[in-house]
Design an enzyme around this catalytic site. Structure first.
Site, short mmCIF file in Angstrom:
data_model
loop_
_atom_site.label_atom_id
_atom_site.label_comp_id
_atom_site.label_asym_id
_atom_site.label_seq_id
_atom_site.Cartn_x
_atom_site.Cartn_y
_atom_site.Cartn_z
N GLU A 61 -47.58 68.57 -74.92
CA GLU A 61 -47.58 67.80 -76.15
C GLU A 61 -48.83 66.93 -76.25
O GLU A 61 -48.76 65.73 -76.49
CB GLU A 61 -46.28 66.98 -76.26
CG GLU A 61 -45.06 67.88 -76.12
CD GLU A 61 -43.71 67.22 -76.38
OE1 GLU A 61 -43.57 66.05 -76.05
OE2 GLU A 61 -42.84 67.91 -76.92
N ASP B 297 -36.41 73.76 -76.38
CA ASP B 297 -36.17 72.33 -76.24
C ASP B 297 -34.72 71.94 -76.56
O ASP B 297 -34.45 71.44 -77.65
CB ASP B 297 -37.12 71.57 -77.18
CG ASP B 297 -37.28 70.11 -76.80
OD1 ASP B 297 -36.85 69.76 -75.69
OD2 ASP B 297 -37.84 69.35 -77.60
N GLU C 272 -29.88 64.71 -78.12
CA GLU C 272 -31.07 64.64 -78.97
C GLU C 272 -30.99 65.52 -80.22
O GLU C 272 -31.17 65.04 -81.33
CB GLU C 272 -32.31 65.02 -78.14
CG GLU C 272 -33.58 65.06 -78.95
CD GLU C 272 -34.81 65.46 -78.14
OE1 GLU C 272 -34.73 65.49 -76.90
OE2 GLU C 272 -35.84 65.76 -78.76
C1 GCU Z 1 -38.77 66.73 -76.62
C2 GCU Z 1 -38.43 65.36 -77.05
C3 GCU Z 1 -39.47 64.37 -76.65
C4 GCU Z 1 -39.70 64.47 -75.16
C5 GCU Z 1 -40.02 65.89 -74.78
C6 GCU Z 1 -40.04 66.09 -73.28
O1 GCU Z 1 -39.87 67.21 -77.31
O2 GCU Z 1 -38.25 65.33 -78.43
O3 GCU Z 1 -39.01 63.10 -77.00
O4 GCU Z 1 -40.72 63.65 -74.76
O5 GCU Z 1 -39.05 66.75 -75.26
O6 GCU Z 1 -39.01 66.53 -72.76
O7 GCU Z 1 -41.02 65.84 -72.63
#
Ligand code: GCU
Length: 677
Positions: free
Chosen positions: A281, A361, A389
């Site tokens: 990310e 996810d 989530e």
């Molecule tokens: C998901 C989640 C994030 C988190 C990420 C992760 O994308 O929405 O909030 O940081 O997973 O597991 O690293």
């Protein structure tokens, strides 16, 4: 207290118990788990049976509950049966008013104590004599708590139960009472480790004030046998250490991390280890410096190695969130195997790879991450989510063990051998010393811990399944219900029925046939927003257009994802005919008029399933009414409020999704409901 209420049993049941005359805790240093076990027994028996038993450390023969390690029993001259205990395992022997709780280590003795108390609290006075061993050595919790040094108060990423119990305003809180209570809950279900801060880690956790604070957290949890670790930010040498690089092979960087590891060890002598999210990310990581992910993991592994048996949990959640949707071969689901396949064997022996259960996810339905089949020389840890989530954020009742079991019981058929995921993460299948379970729990300061009373069954069940993944999800739930709300049959039957209906219902009204959770994926991950799946680089695409829907993940024509499984499993998913309906749109791009095995078309199934799922959710408030007067009004009302909300929100989901696909496809609902409300 959650499920550790120790509510008094009714008088006539109490009378049937043959209560031992005293408690003997053989290992009795004040901070030791056996000492804790003695205190907990005292508290529990006082509550459940209303007997005030003395706790001593001197062995007595006859009427007593004796707790200790195998070694302590042996030195006290106690007679033990032949035992074959694994780390953290215990033996529980109940004969009349003599009870022996024997741990392979202190932690095991504490787990045996909780098991005994759980029996008493459920009015179960059976005589037993058995060993119990955990399925896997790693049974951890992950908290995604932020440091919040910019003023907000203890926020938690994807946390739905109020502010953090660990942090506020950039520091570790002074009063750690809740932290030790949390450790107590963890210990009662066999969990032995915790990562306390967000995987998106703040470098300021490593400043000197906070290092000392971490020592305090570890001290608060140690009496419960829970070891503490932290998430690290890969870039810390640059951002905190003011170095010019975070390159894992740079000598200055290596020395910097060595120093940090030493300091951590000084504050936390039994430091559990580090969790690392890197190159994910848009965050930095070893790939930023043209090094491998293994180079990155081993950097930390070598830094902590001289200081005990701490481990590195390196997350497999490595992917690019800017992929190009116009490329029909692009697929985020491919990322983990693409990145990690070649690295098997290249990790140091104190590294494990932590893998989310599915390749995307925490969706309402995903196939098992194929990476579990590829790491044979490296331990695997499965990452689950207790915090809901994508699954209604604790505002919806969704009992998760049935979902988790589809993952744990899945056979990867590696090398044509039975390869159940639960046997991979126990370490058994590939002969790994380190393997196991992690779950993102995200409790907060809300007195119910998760913000919802019923959501706590997921936390309880997580620990029980990590200990014994073959346990039955209904009996786990029944135990939890008896401990939480009492043994009345109506209570147990109602909560069981609702809970067991809840995941299928949620899947039906939020995203079925493997299309994923059709929530707002670019925003809060809450509520329906099917249009947010496509048209961005996140790769949770549905590829829905006017005539067709689904991701083609076949080898012959699509992204090639199905080829990441062992041949027999790959063949199953490659072929539309053998792909189970519930994963059809995960693996195949088909017309809305494609017939399912049920005989329905995809679009009609969508319409019907959304109606069916929402209809189930609408029965929940009514079902719950059966509990009026059987449980306390406070919890009754709080649950009723949430169920009422869920019933309404399920309708919003139903109509939003059905309208969206009706507008997209222009295909009428055979039953004339969609578009007409
Ligand atoms: C998901 C989640 C994030 C988190 C990420 C992760 O994308 O929405 O909030 O940081 O997973 O597991 O690293």
């Amino acid at each position: 207290d959650a499920w550790l209420r120790y509510a008094a049993l009714p008088c006539e049941i109490r009378k049937a118990a043959s209560v031992p005359a005293g408690i003997v805790a053989l290992n009795n240093t004040e901070t030791s788990p056996v000492y804790t076990a003695g205190q907990e027994l005292h508290k529990g028996i006082l509550g459940i049976l209303q007997n005030d038993l003395a706790v001593t450390s001197t062995p007595i023969n006859g009427s007593s509950i004796t707790i200790g390690t195998v070694d302590a029993f042996n030195s006290a001259g106690g007679a033990l049966p032949e035992l074959d205990l694994k780390n953290d395992g215990f033996w529980l022997g109940i004969k009349g008013d003599s009870v022996q709780i024997v741990g392979q280590n202190e932690r095991g003795a504490l787990y045996g104590t909780f098991q005994y108390l759980s029996m008493l609290a459920q009015g179960n006075f059976t005589e037993v004599g058995y060993e119990s061993n955990p399925s896997a050595p790693i049974r951890w919790v992950n908290q995604w708590d932020n440091m919040d040094d910019t003023g907000t108060h203890g926020s938690i990423e994807r946390g739905y139960a109020g502010p953090s119990i660990f942090f506020a305003e950039g520091l570790i809180v002074e009063d750690l009472t809740r932290v030790s209570q949390y450790a107590r809950l963890m210990a009662s279900i066999g969990l032995n480790g915790i990562i306390v801060n967000n995987v998106n880690a703040n470098v300021n956790l490593l400043n000197s004030t906070n290092m000392a604070g971490l020592g305090r957290i570890a001290d608060a949890m140690r009496p419960w046998g829970v070891r503490m670790g932290i998430s690290l930010n890969f870039d810390s040498p640059r951002t905190l250490g003011k170095l010019t690089t975070a390159d894992p092979l740079d000598e200055g960087v290596i020395q910097w991390w060595d120093r940090i590891a030493k300091q951590l060890h000084d504050h936390v002598p039994d430091f559990a280890g580090v969790l690392v999210k890197a190159n994910s990310e848009s965050q930095p990581g070893p790939l930023t410096y043209n090094r491998t992910l293994a180079d990155g993991a081993n950097l930390f592994a070598r830094a902590i190695k001289p200081h005990g048996d701490g481990i590195v949990m390196f997350r497999a959640f490595v992917y690019d969130n800017t992929i190009n949707e116009t490329n029909w071969k692009a697929d985020r689901a491919n990322a983990a195997v693409d990145f990690f396949r070649e690295l098997d064997g290249k990790f140091d022996d104190n590294v494990v790879v932590q893998i989310k259960y599915g390749p995307i996810d925490f969706q309402v339905r995903e196939p098992v991450s194929p990476l579990f089949g590829h790491l044979q020389q490296t331990g695997s840890v499965v990452e689950l989510q207790v915090t809901q989530e994508y699954l209604g954020q604790q505002c919806h009742l969704v009992y998760l063990p049935p979902l988790w079991k589809t993952i744990l019981n899945f056979d990867m058929k590696v090398d044509n051998q039975p390869s159940l995921v639960r046997d991979i993460v126990s370490g058994e299948r590939f002969n790994q010393k380190l393997a196991g379970y992690a779950a993102v729990v995200n409790v907060g300061t809300n007195t119910s811990w998760l913000g919802s009373h019923l959501a706590m069954s997921n936390f309880y069940a997580y620990g029980r399944l990590a200990w014994e993944p073959t346990s039955d999800d209904v009996s786990i739930l029944e135990d939890w219900t008896r401990l939480t709300f009492g043994s009345d049959r109506t209570i147990i039957d109602t909560i069981t029925k609702m809970s067991m209906e809840s995941w299928p219902a949620h899947e039906n009204y939020t995203g079925n046939l493997g299309i994923q959770s059709l929530t707002d994926i670019t925003g809060p991950h809450y509520g329906p927003k099917p249009q947010s799946q496509d048209g961005n680089g996140w790769g949770q695409w549905t590829r829905a257009d006017a005539t067709s829907i689904g991701m083609d993940r076949t080898v012959w024509n699509g992204t090639g994802y199905s080829g990441q499984y062992a041949p027999e499993v790959a063949a199953l998913f490659e072929d539309i005919e053998t792909t189970p309906d519930d994963l059809l749109l995960w693996f195949h791009h088909v017309p809305y008029t494609q017939q399912l095995k049920s005989g329905k078309t995809v679009i009609q199934h969508f319409y019907d399933a959304h109606y069916a799922g929402a209809a189930v959710a609408q029965t929940f408030p009514k079902q719950w009414e059966a509990l009026k007067g059987l449980i306390d009004a406070e919890r009754y009302d709080e649950v009723a409020f949430r169920l009422e909300y869920q019933a309404g929100h399920a309708l919003v989901w139903r109509d939003a999704i059905n309208d969206f696909y009706f507008n997209m496809s222009s295909i009428k609902d055979e039953q004339g409901r969609v578009g007409n409300h």
